[in-house]
Design a protein around this motif. Structure first.
Motif, PDB file in Angstrom:
ATOM      1  N   GLY A   1       8.610   9.154 -11.662  1.00  0.00           N
ATOM      2  CA  GLY A   1       8.679   9.841 -10.015  1.00  0.00           C
ATOM      3  C   GLY A   1       7.826  10.794 -10.355  1.00  0.00           C
ATOM      4  N   LYS A   2       7.931  11.503 -11.397  1.00  0.00           N
ATOM      5  CA  LYS A   2       6.936  12.424 -11.743  1.00  0.00           C
ATOM      6  C   LYS A   2       5.212  13.054 -11.939  1.00  0.00           C
ATOM      7  CE  LYS A   2       9.074  14.806 -14.901  1.00  0.00           C
ATOM      8  NZ  LYS A   2       9.193  15.207 -16.408  1.00  0.00           N
ATOM      9  N   THR A   3       5.291  11.441 -12.079  1.00  0.00           N
ATOM     10  CA  THR A   3       3.524  11.509 -11.908  1.00  0.00           C
ATOM     11  C   THR A   3       2.968  10.964 -10.556  1.00  0.00           C
ATOM     12  OG1 THR A   3       3.426  10.195 -13.595  1.00  0.00           O
ATOM     13  CG2 THR A   3       3.270  12.539 -14.121  1.00  0.00           C
ATOM     14  N   ARG A   4       3.650   9.961  -9.968  1.00  0.00           N
ATOM     15  CA  ARG A   4       3.987   9.142  -9.271  1.00  0.00           C
ATOM     16  C   ARG A   4       4.791   9.678  -7.997  1.00  0.00           C
ATOM     17  NH1 ARG A   4       2.967   3.196 -10.294  1.00  0.00           N
ATOM     18  NH2 ARG A   4       1.979   3.452  -8.262  1.00  0.00           N
ATOM     19  N   PRO A   5       4.617  11.459  -6.835  1.00  0.00           N
ATOM     20  CA  PRO A   5       6.030  11.275  -6.506  1.00  0.00           C
ATOM     21  C   PRO A   5       6.637  10.752  -4.936  1.00  0.00           C
ATOM     22  CG  PRO A   5       4.325  12.526  -6.035  1.00  0.00           C
ATOM     23  CD  PRO A   5       3.496  11.626  -7.412  1.00  0.00           C
ATOM     24  N   ILE A   6       5.191   9.906  -4.004  1.00  0.00           N
ATOM     25  CA  ILE A   6       5.167   8.917  -3.678  1.00  0.00           C
ATOM     26  C   ILE A   6       5.935   7.286  -3.419  1.00  0.00           C
ATOM     27  CG2 ILE A   6       3.717  10.495  -1.691  1.00  0.00           C
ATOM     28  CD1 ILE A   6       1.693   7.646  -1.598  1.00  0.00           C
ATOM     29  N   HIS A   7       5.781   7.028  -4.573  1.00  0.00           N
ATOM     30  CA  HIS A   7       5.773   5.946  -5.219  1.00  0.00           C
ATOM     31  C   HIS A   7       6.992   5.026  -4.897  1.00  0.00           C
ATOM     32  CE1 HIS A   7       4.983   2.725  -8.205  1.00  0.00           C
ATOM     33  NE2 HIS A   7       6.636   2.600  -8.603  1.00  0.00           N
ATOM     34  N   PHE A   8       8.139   5.920  -4.944  1.00  0.00           N
ATOM     35  CA  PHE A   8       9.452   5.325  -5.103  1.00  0.00           C
ATOM     36  C   PHE A   8      10.690   5.251  -4.001  1.00  0.00           C
ATOM     37  CE2 PHE A   8      10.335   5.713  -9.396  1.00  0.00           C
ATOM     38  CZ  PHE A   8      10.295   4.195  -9.728  1.00  0.00           C
ATOM     39  N   ARG A   9       9.281   5.644  -2.594  1.00  0.00           N
ATOM     40  CA  ARG A   9       9.621   5.749  -1.494  1.00  0.00           C
ATOM     41  C   ARG A   9       9.129   4.377  -0.655  1.00  0.00           C
ATOM     42  NH1 ARG A   9       7.764   9.705   3.819  1.00  0.00           N
ATOM     43  NH2 ARG A   9       5.760   9.123   3.160  1.00  0.00           N
ATOM     44  N   GLY A  10       7.499   3.975  -0.923  1.00  0.00           N
ATOM     45  CA  GLY A  10       7.098   2.744  -1.041  1.00  0.00           C
ATOM     46  C   GLY A  10       8.036   1.901  -1.395  1.00  0.00           C
TER      47      GLY A  10
ATOM     48  N   PRO B   1       0.449  -1.086  -0.028  1.00  0.00           N
ATOM     49  CA  PRO B   1       0.380   0.281   0.146  1.00  0.00           C
ATOM     50  C   PRO B   1       0.759   1.441  -0.173  1.00  0.00           C
ATOM     51  CG  PRO B   1      -0.357  -0.834   1.997  1.00  0.00           C
ATOM     52  CD  PRO B   1       0.718  -1.860   1.480  1.00  0.00           C
ATOM     53  N   MET B   2       1.913   1.340   0.414  1.00  0.00           N
ATOM     54  CA  MET B   2       2.840   2.328   0.207  1.00  0.00           C
ATOM     55  C   MET B   2       3.372   2.591  -0.816  1.00  0.00           C
ATOM     56  SD  MET B   2       6.482   2.618   2.890  1.00  0.00           S
ATOM     57  CE  MET B   2       5.551   2.650   4.393  1.00  0.00           C
ATOM     58  N   GLN B   3       3.049   2.414  -2.060  1.00  0.00           N
ATOM     59  CA  GLN B   3       3.424   2.555  -2.931  1.00  0.00           C
ATOM     60  C   GLN B   3       2.327   3.355  -3.898  1.00  0.00           C
ATOM     61  OE1 GLN B   3       5.676  -1.041  -3.731  1.00  0.00           O
ATOM     62  NE2 GLN B   3       4.784  -0.814  -6.065  1.00  0.00           N
ATOM     63  N   PHE B   4       1.249   2.947  -3.530  1.00  0.00           N
ATOM     64  CA  PHE B   4       0.290   3.772  -3.992  1.00  0.00           C
ATOM     65  C   PHE B   4       0.015   4.995  -3.743  1.00  0.00           C
ATOM     66  CE2 PHE B   4      -0.108  -0.979  -5.330  1.00  0.00           C
ATOM     67  CZ  PHE B   4      -0.644  -1.069  -6.038  1.00  0.00           C
ATOM     68  N   GLY B   5      -0.731   6.018  -4.597  1.00  0.00           N
ATOM     69  CA  GLY B   5      -0.985   7.282  -4.275  1.00  0.00           C
ATOM     70  C   GLY B   5      -2.614   7.180  -3.949  1.00  0.00           C
ATOM     71  N   VAL B   6      -2.580   8.893  -3.798  1.00  0.00           N
ATOM     72  CA  VAL B   6      -3.912   9.066  -4.035  1.00  0.00           C
ATOM     73  C   VAL B   6      -4.890   8.569  -5.202  1.00  0.00           C
ATOM     74  CG1 VAL B   6      -6.417  10.523  -2.809  1.00  0.00           C
ATOM     75  CG2 VAL B   6      -4.094  10.381  -1.754  1.00  0.00           C
ATOM     76  N   GLY B   7      -6.003   7.854  -4.953  1.00  0.00           N
ATOM     77  CA  GLY B   7      -6.811   8.320  -6.290  1.00  0.00           C
ATOM     78  C   GLY B   7      -6.065   6.623  -7.518  1.00  0.00           C
ATOM     79  N   GLU B   8      -5.287   6.220  -6.498  1.00  0.00           N
ATOM     80  CA  GLU B   8      -4.626   4.999  -7.930  1.00  0.00           C
ATOM     81  C   GLU B   8      -5.023   3.654  -7.195  1.00  0.00           C
ATOM     82  OE1 GLU B   8      -0.122   6.667  -7.924  1.00  0.00           O
ATOM     83  OE2 GLU B   8      -0.113   4.876  -6.896  1.00  0.00           O
ATOM     84  N   ASP B   9      -4.840   2.722  -7.900  1.00  0.00           N
ATOM     85  CA  ASP B   9      -5.708   1.360  -8.047  1.00  0.00           C
ATOM     86  C   ASP B   9      -5.204   0.937  -7.090  1.00  0.00           C
ATOM     87  OD1 ASP B   9      -3.401   0.723  -9.236  1.00  0.00           O
ATOM     88  OD2 ASP B   9      -3.614  -0.304 -10.846  1.00  0.00           O
TER      89      ASP B   9
ATOM     90  N   MET C   1      14.934   4.511 -23.310  1.00  0.00           N
ATOM     91  CA  MET C   1      13.760   5.146 -23.785  1.00  0.00           C
ATOM     92  C   MET C   1      13.069   4.390 -23.066  1.00  0.00           C
ATOM     93  SD  MET C   1      14.696   5.129 -28.008  1.00  0.00           S
ATOM     94  CE  MET C   1      13.847   3.118 -28.354  1.00  0.00           C
ATOM     95  N   ALA C   2      11.922   5.187 -22.121  1.00  0.00           N
ATOM     96  CA  ALA C   2      11.243   5.033 -21.211  1.00  0.00           C
ATOM     97  C   ALA C   2      10.215   5.232 -21.427  1.00  0.00           C
ATOM     98  CB  ALA C   2      11.327   4.719 -19.545  1.00  0.00           C
ATOM     99  N   ILE C   3       8.704   4.989 -22.108  1.00  0.00           N
ATOM    100  CA  ILE C   3       7.205   5.941 -21.879  1.00  0.00           C
ATOM    101  C   ILE C   3       6.540   5.257 -20.856  1.00  0.00           C
ATOM    102  CG2 ILE C   3       8.178   6.397 -24.275  1.00  0.00           C
ATOM    103  CD1 ILE C   3       6.103   3.916 -25.053  1.00  0.00           C
ATOM    104  N   ALA C   4       5.565   6.160 -20.324  1.00  0.00           N
ATOM    105  CA  ALA C   4       3.906   5.967 -19.866  1.00  0.00           C
ATOM    106  C   ALA C   4       3.028   6.724 -20.463  1.00  0.00           C
ATOM    107  CB  ALA C   4       4.454   6.582 -18.379  1.00  0.00           C
TER     108      ALA C   4
ATOM    109  N   LEU D   1      17.873   9.901  -9.099  1.00  0.00           N
ATOM    110  CA  LEU D   1      16.220   8.837  -9.205  1.00  0.00           C
ATOM    111  C   LEU D   1      15.497   8.871  -9.518  1.00  0.00           C
ATOM    112  CD1 LEU D   1      19.644   6.090  -9.125  1.00  0.00           C
ATOM    113  CD2 LEU D   1      19.856   7.497 -10.989  1.00  0.00           C
ATOM    114  N   THR D   2      14.568   9.259  -8.637  1.00  0.00           N
ATOM    115  CA  THR D   2      13.279   9.096  -8.267  1.00  0.00           C
ATOM    116  C   THR D   2      12.255  10.649  -8.899  1.00  0.00           C
ATOM    117  OG1 THR D   2      13.337  10.118  -6.253  1.00  0.00           O
ATOM    118  CG2 THR D   2      13.603   7.444  -6.639  1.00  0.00           C
ATOM    119  N   LYS D   3      12.832  11.281  -9.264  1.00  0.00           N
ATOM    120  CA  LYS D   3      12.543  12.615  -9.441  1.00  0.00           C
ATOM    121  C   LYS D   3      11.704  12.609 -10.792  1.00  0.00           C
ATOM    122  CE  LYS D   3      13.830  14.350  -5.465  1.00  0.00           C
ATOM    123  NZ  LYS D   3      12.597  14.068  -4.945  1.00  0.00           N
ATOM    124  N   GLY D   4      12.353  11.889 -11.893  1.00  0.00           N
ATOM    125  CA  GLY D   4      11.790  11.865 -13.068  1.00  0.00           C
ATOM    126  C   GLY D   4      11.024  10.880 -13.701  1.00  0.00           C
ATOM    127  N   LEU D   5      10.445  10.752 -15.198  1.00  0.00           N
ATOM    128  CA  LEU D   5       9.996   9.490 -15.221  1.00  0.00           C
ATOM    129  C   LEU D   5       8.643   9.568 -14.274  1.00  0.00           C
ATOM    130  CD1 LEU D   5      12.708   7.354 -16.354  1.00  0.00           C
ATOM    131  CD2 LEU D   5      11.804   9.009 -18.145  1.00  0.00           C
TER     132      LEU D   5
END
Length: 279
Positions: free
Chosen positions: A118-127, A59-67, A262-265, A112-116
């Motif tokens: 991590g930019k749109t999921r700011p708490i993800h990598f701490r989790g 649960p720690m790597q999911f943000g508000v409104g995620e799945d 080359m990374a895409i979301a 390493l966690t600010k872009g890609l």
């Protein structure tokens, strides 16, 4: 194969294996396992005497409104796949086993966690870093296995292991794809029939850029434009990001000289999918 739910049971089993001089591999997962996960377990079984697979929707790597609540789960299927692949132990804890009610310690990273992602999921990598650190401390494996599909996660884990002196070998394993090129993902189950057909555009867009690279193109801007052009041709595809970064630092590059990612979301409907290629 055993299935256990407590940290104490895992430690007792690993202690028994260590007393026998056996090596231990770890495959951390969030469950709903597919052929991509199986490829990690297969590799781990080939390289270690015993393999632990963790199945834990963190649960720690999911943000508000995620799945978090809707994330697919099927422990019966997962256990069958693990047993058939040769795993010795599944660690399937409940959230309260991993995070007691006064839990307040975290592992974070400011590179390493600010872009890609991590930019749109700011708490993800701490989790991610926190739960993987806990799993490393619980299992104390010789090797741990992660898929390249989550390329930023792989880079982050390798950096964390180096920073914190875990003494664990991190093994990155290739992306496993469907016959039409779509990267295997537990979230593919969210796609309806039309969206599933549209989702192949992720791999196709990366292939378009790779074709340019193999023909001598070294401008990251040109390759990015090729990816975006291909994605734009699919009405159901809405890019979250298209990035070309140094594979070691994850910093953007202008000209491709060393290994790059080359990374895409991309959102296909409401489902966010990721894919990548390493050049």
């Amino acid at each position: 194969m055993k299935i256990v739910e407590t940290i104490a049971e895992v430690r007792a089993q690993v202690k028994e294996w260590r007393a026998q001089g056996l090596s231990v591999g770890l495959v951390p997962t969030m469950g709903y396992l597919h052929e991509g996960h199986k490829s990690l377990i297969d590799r781990a079984v080939a390289e270690n005497d015993k393999v632990v697979v963790s199945v834990f929707v963190n649960p720690m790597q999911f943000g508000v409104g995620e799945d978090l609540e809707s994330y697919p789960r099927d422990m019966e299927r997962d256990s069958a796949l693990c047993e058939n692949a040769g795993a010795a132990l599944i660690f399937h804890p409940q959230p309260e086993e991993m995070y007691h009610k006064d839990f307040s310690s975290f592992v974070d990273m400011n590179t390493l966690t600010k872009g890609l992602c991590g930019k749109t999921r700011p708490i993800h990598f701490r989790g991610v870093c926190t739960v993987v650190s806990k799993l490393f401390n619980i299992v104390q494996p010789d090797k741990a296995y992660f898929g390249q599909k989550d390329a930023q996660q792989l880079a982050v884990i390798r950096h964390m292991v180096s920073d914190l002196n875990f003494g664990i070998e991190i093994v990155g394993c290739p992306i496993v794809r469907e016959a039409d090129g779509l990267a295997k993902s537990s979230r593919n189950t969210y796609l309806n029939e039309q969206e599933r057909k549209a989702a192949v555009v992720l791999n196709q867009s990366l292939q378009a850029a790779q074709d340019l690279y193999e023909n001598g193109e070294r401008s990251a801007a040109v390759l990015s434009a090729a990816i975006r052009e291909k994605l734009a041709a699919e009405p159901l595809a809405k890019p979250d990001y298209v990035e070309i970064v140094d594979w070691n630092t994850l910093e953007p590059v202008e000209t491709i000289q060393d290994s790059v990612l080359m990374a895409i979301a991309v959102y296909i409907g409401k489902t966010r999918l990721i894919d990548n290629r390493i050049l």
